[in-house]
Design a protein around this motif. Structure first.
Motif, PDB file in Angstrom:
ATOM      1  N   HIS A  23     -31.359 129.973  91.732  1.00 44.14           N
ATOM      2  CA  HIS A  23     -30.284 131.367  91.811  1.00 44.14           C
ATOM      3  C   HIS A  23     -30.323 132.293  92.510  1.00 44.14           C
ATOM      4  O   HIS A  23     -30.243 133.089  93.216  1.00 44.14           O
ATOM      5  CB  HIS A  23     -31.362 132.319  90.493  1.00 44.14           C
ATOM      6  CG  HIS A  23     -32.057 134.085  91.067  1.00 44.14           C
ATOM      7  ND1 HIS A  23     -30.394 134.471  89.877  1.00 44.14           N
ATOM      8  CD2 HIS A  23     -31.820 134.904  90.887  1.00 44.14           C
ATOM      9  CE1 HIS A  23     -30.281 135.578  89.817  1.00 44.14           C
ATOM     10  NE2 HIS A  23     -31.464 135.844  90.845  1.00 44.14           N
ATOM     11  N   GLN A  24     -31.234 131.733  93.696  1.00 42.93           N
ATOM     12  CA  GLN A  24     -31.792 132.822  95.503  1.00 42.93           C
ATOM     13  C   GLN A  24     -30.015 131.977  96.403  1.00 42.93           C
ATOM     14  O   GLN A  24     -30.463 132.522  96.690  1.00 42.93           O
ATOM     15  CB  GLN A  24     -32.388 132.528  95.841  1.00 42.93           C
ATOM     16  CG  GLN A  24     -33.957 132.966  94.653  1.00 42.93           C
ATOM     17  CD  GLN A  24     -34.107 133.635  94.749  1.00 42.93           C
ATOM     18  OE1 GLN A  24     -32.623 134.599  95.424  1.00 42.93           O
ATOM     19  NE2 GLN A  24     -34.163 134.895  93.449  1.00 42.93           N
ATOM     20  N   ARG A  25     -30.039 130.605  95.540  1.00 42.95           N
ATOM     21  CA  ARG A  25     -28.520 130.897  96.759  1.00 42.95           C
ATOM     22  C   ARG A  25     -27.098 130.150  95.733  1.00 42.95           C
ATOM     23  O   ARG A  25     -27.121 129.154  96.269  1.00 42.95           O
ATOM     24  CB  ARG A  25     -29.215 128.708  96.828  1.00 42.95           C
ATOM     25  CG  ARG A  25     -30.614 128.685  97.732  1.00 42.95           C
ATOM     26  CD  ARG A  25     -30.985 127.875  98.310  1.00 42.95           C
ATOM     27  NE  ARG A  25     -30.866 126.486  96.982  1.00 42.95           N
ATOM     28  CZ  ARG A  25     -31.213 125.998  96.464  1.00 42.95           C
ATOM     29  NH1 ARG A  25     -32.656 126.806  96.013  1.00 42.95           N
ATOM     30  NH2 ARG A  25     -31.368 124.939  95.309  1.00 42.95           N
ATOM     31  N   LEU A  26     -27.084 131.268  94.982  1.00 38.38           N
ATOM     32  CA  LEU A  26     -26.136 130.627  94.450  1.00 38.38           C
ATOM     33  C   LEU A  26     -24.530 130.773  94.903  1.00 38.38           C
ATOM     34  O   LEU A  26     -23.736 129.969  94.975  1.00 38.38           O
ATOM     35  CB  LEU A  26     -25.476 131.689  93.674  1.00 38.38           C
ATOM     36  CG  LEU A  26     -26.647 132.088  91.759  1.00 38.38           C
ATOM     37  CD1 LEU A  26     -26.593 133.550  90.991  1.00 38.38           C
ATOM     38  CD2 LEU A  26     -26.268 130.594  91.374  1.00 38.38           C
ATOM     39  N   ARG A  27     -24.597 131.842  96.055  1.00 38.50           N
ATOM     40  CA  ARG A  27     -23.577 131.538  96.625  1.00 38.50           C
ATOM     41  C   ARG A  27     -23.161 130.407  98.137  1.00 38.50           C
ATOM     42  O   ARG A  27     -22.060 130.421  98.037  1.00 38.50           O
ATOM     43  CB  ARG A  27     -23.399 133.005  97.436  1.00 38.50           C
ATOM     44  CG  ARG A  27     -23.054 134.517  96.997  1.00 38.50           C
ATOM     45  CD  ARG A  27     -23.136 135.984  97.404  1.00 38.50           C
ATOM     46  NE  ARG A  27     -22.339 136.918  96.220  1.00 38.50           N
ATOM     47  CZ  ARG A  27     -20.523 137.563  96.343  1.00 38.50           C
ATOM     48  NH1 ARG A  27     -20.102 136.785  97.282  1.00 38.50           N
ATOM     49  NH2 ARG A  27     -20.143 137.672  95.421  1.00 38.50           N
ATOM     50  N   GLU A  28     -24.256 130.423  98.661  1.00 32.69           N
ATOM     51  CA  GLU A  28     -24.518 129.607  99.519  1.00 32.69           C
ATOM     52  C   GLU A  28     -23.732 128.039  98.537  1.00 32.69           C
ATOM     53  O   GLU A  28     -23.361 127.121  99.353  1.00 32.69           O
ATOM     54  CB  GLU A  28     -26.034 129.195  99.916  1.00 32.69           C
ATOM     55  CG  GLU A  28     -26.493 129.963 100.407  1.00 32.69           C
ATOM     56  CD  GLU A  28     -28.002 130.483 100.815  1.00 32.69           C
ATOM     57  OE1 GLU A  28     -27.864 129.080 100.884  1.00 32.69           O
ATOM     58  OE2 GLU A  28     -28.923 131.163 101.367  1.00 32.69           O
TER      59      GLU A  28
ATOM     60  N   CYS B  80     -21.191 133.190  89.499  1.00 39.46           N
ATOM     61  CA  CYS B  80     -22.684 134.120  88.971  1.00 39.46           C
ATOM     62  C   CYS B  80     -22.963 135.522  88.997  1.00 39.46           C
ATOM     63  O   CYS B  80     -23.098 136.007  88.461  1.00 39.46           O
ATOM     64  CB  CYS B  80     -23.295 132.606  89.092  1.00 39.46           C
ATOM     65  SG  CYS B  80     -22.442 130.782  87.932  1.00 39.46           S
ATOM     66  N   THR B  81     -22.923 135.351  90.259  1.00 41.13           N
ATOM     67  CA  THR B  81     -23.573 136.320  91.368  1.00 41.13           C
ATOM     68  C   THR B  81     -22.526 137.225  91.265  1.00 41.13           C
ATOM     69  O   THR B  81     -22.875 139.006  91.203  1.00 41.13           O
ATOM     70  CB  THR B  81     -23.384 136.511  92.624  1.00 41.13           C
ATOM     71  OG1 THR B  81     -21.876 136.804  93.785  1.00 41.13           O
ATOM     72  CG2 THR B  81     -24.207 135.511  92.930  1.00 41.13           C
ATOM     73  N   VAL B  82     -21.330 137.617  89.876  1.00 38.32           N
ATOM     74  CA  VAL B  82     -20.364 138.662  89.999  1.00 38.32           C
ATOM     75  C   VAL B  82     -20.708 139.197  88.396  1.00 38.32           C
ATOM     76  O   VAL B  82     -21.159 140.452  88.185  1.00 38.32           O
ATOM     77  CB  VAL B  82     -19.383 138.825  90.595  1.00 38.32           C
ATOM     78  CG1 VAL B  82     -18.041 139.470  89.647  1.00 38.32           C
ATOM     79  CG2 VAL B  82     -18.552 138.152  91.184  1.00 38.32           C
ATOM     80  N   TYR B  83     -20.969 138.028  87.848  1.00 39.59           N
ATOM     81  CA  TYR B  83     -21.041 138.441  85.923  1.00 39.59           C
ATOM     82  C   TYR B  83     -22.078 139.086  85.394  1.00 39.59           C
ATOM     83  O   TYR B  83     -23.010 139.037  85.953  1.00 39.59           O
ATOM     84  CB  TYR B  83     -21.330 136.666  85.336  1.00 39.59           C
ATOM     85  CG  TYR B  83     -21.190 137.255  84.106  1.00 39.59           C
ATOM     86  CD1 TYR B  83     -20.030 136.978  82.974  1.00 39.59           C
ATOM     87  CD2 TYR B  83     -22.106 136.576  83.221  1.00 39.59           C
ATOM     88  CE1 TYR B  83     -20.321 137.251  81.666  1.00 39.59           C
ATOM     89  CE2 TYR B  83     -22.667 136.796  81.620  1.00 39.59           C
ATOM     90  CZ  TYR B  83     -21.109 136.585  81.381  1.00 39.59           C
ATOM     91  OH  TYR B  83     -21.473 137.147  79.689  1.00 39.59           O
ATOM     92  N   ASP B  84     -21.794 140.400  84.701  1.00 46.70           N
ATOM     93  CA  ASP B  84     -23.463 141.398  83.919  1.00 46.70           C
ATOM     94  C   ASP B  84     -23.030 141.331  82.165  1.00 46.70           C
ATOM     95  O   ASP B  84     -21.683 141.544  82.327  1.00 46.70           O
ATOM     96  CB  ASP B  84     -22.693 141.978  84.746  1.00 46.70           C
ATOM     97  CG  ASP B  84     -23.909 143.096  84.090  1.00 46.70           C
ATOM     98  OD1 ASP B  84     -24.819 142.865  83.055  1.00 46.70           O
ATOM     99  OD2 ASP B  84     -23.829 144.534  84.564  1.00 46.70           O
ATOM    100  N   CYS B  85     -23.509 141.111  81.688  1.00 46.89           N
ATOM    101  CA  CYS B  85     -23.489 140.420  80.322  1.00 46.89           C
ATOM    102  C   CYS B  85     -23.825 142.085  79.707  1.00 46.89           C
ATOM    103  O   CYS B  85     -23.666 142.268  78.603  1.00 46.89           O
ATOM    104  CB  CYS B  85     -24.386 139.705  79.705  1.00 46.89           C
ATOM    105  SG  CYS B  85     -26.256 139.678  79.319  1.00 46.89           S
ATOM    106  N   PHE B  86     -24.268 142.880  80.248  1.00 51.38           N
ATOM    107  CA  PHE B  86     -24.779 143.921  79.884  1.00 51.38           C
ATOM    108  C   PHE B  86     -25.437 143.907  78.781  1.00 51.38           C
ATOM    109  O   PHE B  86     -25.566 145.065  78.013  1.00 51.38           O
ATOM    110  CB  PHE B  86     -23.431 145.037  79.427  1.00 51.38           C
ATOM    111  CG  PHE B  86     -21.937 145.405  80.714  1.00 51.38           C
ATOM    112  CD1 PHE B  86     -21.875 146.026  80.354  1.00 51.38           C
ATOM    113  CD2 PHE B  86     -21.318 144.268  80.578  1.00 51.38           C
ATOM    114  CE1 PHE B  86     -21.318 146.924  81.725  1.00 51.38           C
ATOM    115  CE2 PHE B  86     -20.343 144.541  81.239  1.00 51.38           C
ATOM    116  CZ  PHE B  86     -20.178 146.478  81.271  1.00 51.38           C
ATOM    117  N   GLY B  87     -25.972 143.305  79.332  1.00 54.05           N
ATOM    118  CA  GLY B  87     -27.605 143.129  78.516  1.00 54.05           C
ATOM    119  C   GLY B  87     -27.451 142.202  76.519  1.00 54.05           C
ATOM    120  O   GLY B  87     -28.213 141.892  76.250  1.00 54.05           O
ATOM    121  N   ALA B  88     -25.828 141.905  77.021  1.00 52.70           N
ATOM    122  CA  ALA B  88     -26.043 141.400  75.139  1.00 52.70           C
ATOM    123  C   ALA B  88     -26.528 139.955  75.364  1.00 52.70           C
ATOM    124  O   ALA B  88     -26.968 139.205  73.904  1.00 52.70           O
ATOM    125  CB  ALA B  88     -24.710 140.906  75.320  1.00 52.70           C
ATOM    126  N   GLY B  89     -26.829 139.660  76.477  1.00 51.89           N
ATOM    127  CA  GLY B  89     -27.602 137.856  76.313  1.00 51.89           C
ATOM    128  C   GLY B  89     -29.045 137.861  75.337  1.00 51.89           C
ATOM    129  O   GLY B  89     -29.264 137.214  74.479  1.00 51.89           O
TER     130      GLY B  89
END
Length: 277
Positions: free
Chosen positions: A62-67, A73-82
């Protein structure tokens, strides 16, 4: 014990419409298809767990996703659906312990995400003073949408989301018109426009209609986007450094996450500045 949904009648969209990975069974890490690209380093089929998903449903990088190449994954947002699907629709029973529910759980996620996105827009509209004449209709639409999120998995899978969006969209359009009318003079209409890579540095786009516009890699440095309607606009790699998006209508966190900005970028109060800016 399943968590209860937040009261949607709040001044701002609440925590129920923000991703809470600690109360989700890693659904986005399994349900979604990944394609090797600038956003993901590997291909992954829908229903296949990401190789970095841990047994506790947390991301191992999680702390190294972009690397590691997982910018998407750092762009995605489920709007709380998860968490809604995990804790309410399926009552806290995860797909590992109940593999027979996995396929339905993964199929429900995108439906719930769309409903929660509508709740976000409707909740935002109810905070906008110029939209006060529409508050009654907006509350009715919000209540109807909220009730749909609390139906069972079978009902959600049978839901006609195109019809639900078509029912809500006219209200959002009218809300946008009332808000943008605060800007005097003729507003720019760029609805659905192809503005890929366009040079718009310093442009006056106050109250502009940019609904569904393609602004991929556009240069909007120092642009004035106050009270502009940005619903559905594609802001991937859009340069928003120094831009003013104060009061921008229906801008969501996923759009902001996908763009480029800096400390001088002014955002609506309901959104947070991405860590990678």
């Amino acid at each position: 014990m399943p968590v209860q949904p937040d009261d949607p009648h709040t001044d701002r969209p609440g925590s129920a419409l923000r991703a809470d990975c600690g109360n989700c069974f890693g659904l986005c890490c399994v349900a979604l298809t990944l394609s090797a690209s600038a956003d993901f380093p590997v291909d992954k089929d829908a229903g296949e767990p990401c190789q970095h998903l841990r047994t506790d449903f947390r991301c191992g990088i999680h702390q190294r996703l972009r690397e590691q190449g997982y910018r998407g994954c750092t762009v995605y947002d489920c709007f709380g659906a998860g968490q809604k699907v995990s804790r309410i629709t399926f009552g806290g029973q995860d797909w590992r312990r109940a593999p027979g529910s996995a396929e339905r759980m993964f199929a429900v996620l995108p439906v719930m995400r769309q409903l929660h996105e509508l709740l976000w827009y409707l909740g935002e509209a109810l905070t906008l003073e110029p939209a006060r004449p529409l508050y009654g209709e907006l509350r009715d639409a919000l209540d109807t949408t909220e009730r749909l999120t609390l139906t069972d998995a079978d009902a959600l899978l049978e839901l006609d989301m195109a019809a639900r969006r078509a029912a809500v969209n006219p209200l959002l359009l009218r809300t946008s018109e009332l808000v943008r009318a605060q800007v005097s003079g003729r507003k720019k209409n760029r609805r659905g426009a192809d503005l890929l890579g366009t040079k718009l540095k310093g442009a006056d786009l106050r109250g502009a209609d940019l609904r569904g516009a393609c602004l991929i890699a556009a240069d909007l440095r120092d642009a004035d986007l106050r009270l502009a309607d940005l619903i559905g606009a594609d802001l991937r790699d859009t340069d928003l450094r120094g831009a003013d998006l104060t009061g921008a209508v229906f801008l969501v966190q996923t759009q902001v996450n996908a763009a480029r900005g800096d400390a001088a970028t002014a955002l609506p109060t309901a959104l947070t500045r991405p860590a990678h800016w």
